[in-house]
Design a protein around this motif. Sequence first.
Motif, PDB file in Angstrom:
ATOM      1  N   LYS A 196     -16.177   9.136  10.862  1.00 26.69           N
ATOM      2  CA  LYS A 196     -15.659   9.427   9.515  1.00 26.69           C
ATOM      3  C   LYS A 196     -14.353   8.653   9.371  1.00 26.69           C
ATOM      4  CE  LYS A 196     -13.732  13.479   7.134  1.00 26.69           C
ATOM      5  NZ  LYS A 196     -13.458  14.924   7.357  1.00 26.69           N
ATOM      6  N   VAL A 197     -14.376   7.612   8.562  1.00 29.53           N
ATOM      7  CA  VAL A 197     -13.180   6.779   8.364  1.00 29.53           C
ATOM      8  C   VAL A 197     -12.524   7.236   7.062  1.00 29.53           C
ATOM      9  CG1 VAL A 197     -12.244   4.440   8.180  1.00 29.53           C
ATOM     10  CG2 VAL A 197     -14.299   4.865   9.570  1.00 29.53           C
ATOM     11  N   ILE A 198     -11.351   7.794   7.168  1.00 32.76           N
ATOM     12  CA  ILE A 198     -10.698   8.399   6.000  1.00 32.76           C
ATOM     13  C   ILE A 198      -9.786   7.364   5.330  1.00 32.76           C
ATOM     14  CG2 ILE A 198      -9.184  10.255   5.200  1.00 32.76           C
ATOM     15  CD1 ILE A 198     -10.109  11.915   7.583  1.00 32.76           C
ATOM     16  N   SER A 199      -9.964   7.215   4.044  1.00 31.27           N
ATOM     17  CA  SER A 199      -9.150   6.263   3.277  1.00 31.27           C
ATOM     18  C   SER A 199      -7.791   6.910   2.997  1.00 31.27           C
ATOM     19  CB  SER A 199      -9.865   5.921   1.968  1.00 31.27           C
ATOM     20  OG  SER A 199      -9.031   5.118   1.164  1.00 31.27           O
ATOM     21  N   VAL A 200      -6.810   6.555   3.787  1.00 28.20           N
ATOM     22  CA  VAL A 200      -5.510   7.238   3.700  1.00 28.20           C
ATOM     23  C   VAL A 200      -4.473   6.424   2.932  1.00 28.20           C
ATOM     24  CG1 VAL A 200      -5.916   8.507   5.845  1.00 28.20           C
ATOM     25  CG2 VAL A 200      -4.668   6.347   5.927  1.00 28.20           C
ATOM     26  N   SER A 242       0.840  -1.200   0.000  1.00 24.87           N
ATOM     27  CA  SER A 242       0.000   0.000   0.000  1.00 24.87           C
ATOM     28  C   SER A 242       0.872   1.246   0.000  1.00 24.87           C
ATOM     29  CB  SER A 242      -0.909   0.012   1.235  1.00 24.87           C
ATOM     30  OG  SER A 242      -1.732  -1.131   1.277  1.00 24.87           O
ATOM     31  N   LEU A 243       0.301   2.309  -0.533  1.00 26.65           N
ATOM     32  CA  LEU A 243       0.966   3.610  -0.574  1.00 26.65           C
ATOM     33  C   LEU A 243       0.103   4.609   0.183  1.00 26.65           C
ATOM     34  CD1 LEU A 243       1.688   3.557  -4.400  1.00 26.65           C
ATOM     35  CD2 LEU A 243       3.349   3.060  -2.597  1.00 26.65           C
ATOM     36  N   ARG A 244       0.678   5.765   0.474  1.00 27.44           N
ATOM     37  CA  ARG A 244      -0.107   6.857   1.054  1.00 27.44           C
ATOM     38  C   ARG A 244      -0.849   7.586  -0.048  1.00 27.44           C
ATOM     39  NH1 ARG A 244       2.858  11.311   3.019  1.00 27.44           N
ATOM     40  NH2 ARG A 244       4.850  10.353   2.496  1.00 27.44           N
ATOM     41  N   ARG A 245      -2.112   7.917   0.216  1.00 31.35           N
ATOM     42  CA  ARG A 245      -2.857   8.711  -0.768  1.00 31.35           C
ATOM     43  C   ARG A 245      -2.500  10.191  -0.678  1.00 31.35           C
ATOM     44  NH1 ARG A 245      -7.165   6.099  -3.201  1.00 31.35           N
ATOM     45  NH2 ARG A 245      -7.905   4.204  -2.150  1.00 31.35           N
ATOM     46  N   PHE A 246      -2.123  10.642   0.537  1.00 30.31           N
ATOM     47  CA  PHE A 246      -1.994  12.087   0.775  1.00 30.31           C
ATOM     48  C   PHE A 246      -0.630  12.443   1.342  1.00 30.31           C
ATOM     49  CE2 PHE A 246      -6.380  10.843   2.214  1.00 30.31           C
ATOM     50  CZ  PHE A 246      -7.023  11.224   1.056  1.00 30.31           C
ATOM     51  N   SER A 247      -0.299  13.729   1.225  1.00 31.21           N
ATOM     52  CA  SER A 247       0.789  14.290   2.029  1.00 31.21           C
ATOM     53  C   SER A 247       0.230  14.551   3.427  1.00 31.21           C
ATOM     54  CB  SER A 247       1.275  15.606   1.418  1.00 31.21           C
ATOM     55  OG  SER A 247       0.238  16.570   1.512  1.00 31.21           O
ATOM     56  N   TYR A 248       1.094  14.858   4.365  1.00 33.52           N
ATOM     57  CA  TYR A 248       0.619  15.193   5.708  1.00 33.52           C
ATOM     58  C   TYR A 248      -0.324  16.394   5.649  1.00 33.52           C
ATOM     59  CZ  TYR A 248       0.541  16.715  10.561  1.00 33.52           C
ATOM     60  OH  TYR A 248       0.121  17.104  11.803  1.00 33.52           O
ATOM     61  N   GLU A 274     -16.659   7.373  21.158  1.00 29.38           N
ATOM     62  CA  GLU A 274     -16.499   8.836  21.127  1.00 29.38           C
ATOM     63  C   GLU A 274     -15.887   9.339  19.825  1.00 29.38           C
ATOM     64  OE1 GLU A 274     -14.064   9.837  24.441  1.00 29.38           O
ATOM     65  OE2 GLU A 274     -15.692   9.632  25.903  1.00 29.38           O
ATOM     66  N   ALA A 275     -15.124   8.493  19.158  1.00 24.85           N
ATOM     67  CA  ALA A 275     -14.338   8.951  18.014  1.00 24.85           C
ATOM     68  C   ALA A 275     -15.227   9.517  16.905  1.00 24.85           C
ATOM     69  CB  ALA A 275     -13.516   7.792  17.462  1.00 24.85           C
ATOM     70  N   THR A 276     -14.800  10.641  16.352  1.00 27.67           N
ATOM     71  CA  THR A 276     -15.508  11.193  15.192  1.00 27.67           C
ATOM     72  C   THR A 276     -14.743  10.902  13.899  1.00 27.67           C
ATOM     73  OG1 THR A 276     -14.407  13.338  15.455  1.00 27.67           O
ATOM     74  CG2 THR A 276     -16.553  13.046  16.554  1.00 27.67           C
ATOM     75  N   VAL A 277     -13.436  10.650  14.042  1.00 26.47           N
ATOM     76  CA  VAL A 277     -12.599  10.356  12.873  1.00 26.47           C
ATOM     77  C   VAL A 277     -11.703   9.159  13.180  1.00 26.47           C
ATOM     78  CG1 VAL A 277     -10.674  11.176  11.448  1.00 26.47           C
ATOM     79  CG2 VAL A 277     -12.580  12.704  11.926  1.00 26.47           C
ATOM     80  N   ILE A 278     -11.603   8.240  12.239  1.00 30.13           N
ATOM     81  CA  ILE A 278     -10.628   7.142  12.364  1.00 30.13           C
ATOM     82  C   ILE A 278      -9.703   7.209  11.151  1.00 30.13           C
ATOM     83  CG2 ILE A 278     -10.264   4.641  12.504  1.00 30.13           C
ATOM     84  CD1 ILE A 278     -13.069   4.384  13.714  1.00 30.13           C
ATOM     85  N   LEU A 279      -8.410   7.188  11.439  1.00 30.22           N
ATOM     86  CA  LEU A 279      -7.411   7.149  10.366  1.00 30.22           C
ATOM     87  C   LEU A 279      -6.827   5.738  10.341  1.00 30.22           C
ATOM     88  CD1 LEU A 279      -5.472  10.509  11.058  1.00 30.22           C
ATOM     89  CD2 LEU A 279      -7.392  10.103   9.495  1.00 30.22           C
ATOM     90  N   PRO A 280      -7.201   4.916   9.368  1.00 26.16           N
ATOM     91  CA  PRO A 280      -6.679   3.543   9.339  1.00 26.16           C
ATOM     92  C   PRO A 280      -5.313   3.485   8.623  1.00 26.16           C
ATOM     93  CG  PRO A 280      -8.835   3.723   8.241  1.00 26.16           C
ATOM     94  CD  PRO A 280      -8.244   5.088   8.359  1.00 26.16           C
ATOM     95  N   LEU A 281      -4.277   3.287   9.380  1.00 26.87           N
ATOM     96  CA  LEU A 281      -2.965   3.016   8.779  1.00 26.87           C
ATOM     97  C   LEU A 281      -2.929   1.513   8.515  1.00 26.87           C
ATOM     98  CD1 LEU A 281      -0.527   5.280  10.854  1.00 26.87           C
ATOM     99  CD2 LEU A 281      -1.708   5.796   8.709  1.00 26.87           C
ATOM    100  N   THR A 282      -3.669   1.136   7.500  1.00 26.84           N
ATOM    101  CA  THR A 282      -3.858  -0.277   7.137  1.00 26.84           C
ATOM    102  C   THR A 282      -3.926  -0.332   5.616  1.00 26.84           C
ATOM    103  OG1 THR A 282      -6.273  -0.166   7.003  1.00 26.84           O
ATOM    104  CG2 THR A 282      -5.344  -0.602   9.178  1.00 26.84           C
TER     105      THR A 282
END
Lengths: 171, 162
Positions: free
Chosen positions: A111-115, A4-10, A87-95
């Motif tokens: 909100k699960v962001i496809s990173v 897998s690769l990163r979709r985004f920059s920081y 409680e979480a409103t955002v999940i960042l899956p490093l998967t």
Amino acid sequence: MIISLRRFSYDDLVGQLSKDDKIIIFTCNVCIKFCDIGGRTRAHQLAEKLRSDGYNVIREENIGAACILDLVEKRKTDAATAKAFEEATVILPLTCEDGFDNISYAFPNAKVISVTKTVGIGVFSTDKGMTLTVPFETTGLGINIDGYPLSEVAEKLGCYAGPYFDGNAKP
Amino acid sequence: MVTLSEPLPYEKITENLSKDDKIALISCNSCVRFCNSGGVKHMNDLASKLRADGYTVTDVIPTVGLCVHDYVRNARVSEGITAVIVSACIAGWTSASRRWRDIKVIPTVETFGIVIADKRVGNMKLMMAFDKYKDLVGQEWQLMTGERQKEQKIPVPIPEGH
């Protein structure tokens, strides 16, 4: 192993976040660790960077394998994790994208962001690092026993290789 | 879970072998074992069958995973082998081919793509596939037996574009 690769920059990543968000960084500790995007250390480094930039990371969650649905769903009921995931409103899956699919299904209220973008399967070695040897056809690449360096694949596909933040001053 | 694969027929494996070959078998024991398409037991069974059929098997090498090339690079094999049979997914096959460039490297499975799994229902679900197997995306296989399932039990939807 899955590549897998990163979709985004920081910067692109934080552009999708708000300072009011309650963020969980959810990392797998298998393939994505060898891709140098996820795993315990990279997740912690990203969490610390986000915190230093004013974002509210409420939990760093490590999982043995995010492609196993019952392990992901266990986080909803386990005493150590249930409250944070509620409680979480955002999940960042490093998967990989398999992990993203499982997490999106298990936590529909966040909100699960496809990173990450999953591009095929490959081979890790201590001398060459992770290489893509059997790409999905959508990459436009063919099988390569020597493997494509992930930086090369990322450049071709408009993605990024390596961690969102590596612990150094500049992301 | 990672890759989904099914075993190739014995005749497909032996079609490129000759009775003069000195054959090493090397095995992954991860994804292919969950799929019942490969792994140490399959490798040992294959070695026995090959020997019974008159082939010369010189080495039988179990590893944790061939997708970590160090296991392949450091595997000790006999001098003069002329063929390597790989009980692993196609990534493992590329890893073995990287080391043994001048001899036959023979696969034993067909790799479809990558899966999620759910131990509660005992199934794996194909989520992303190579083009040849795109029509199987969303189908499920039983963990450890590798049997294709008629009923789908894992409710995770297939995202558009997979």
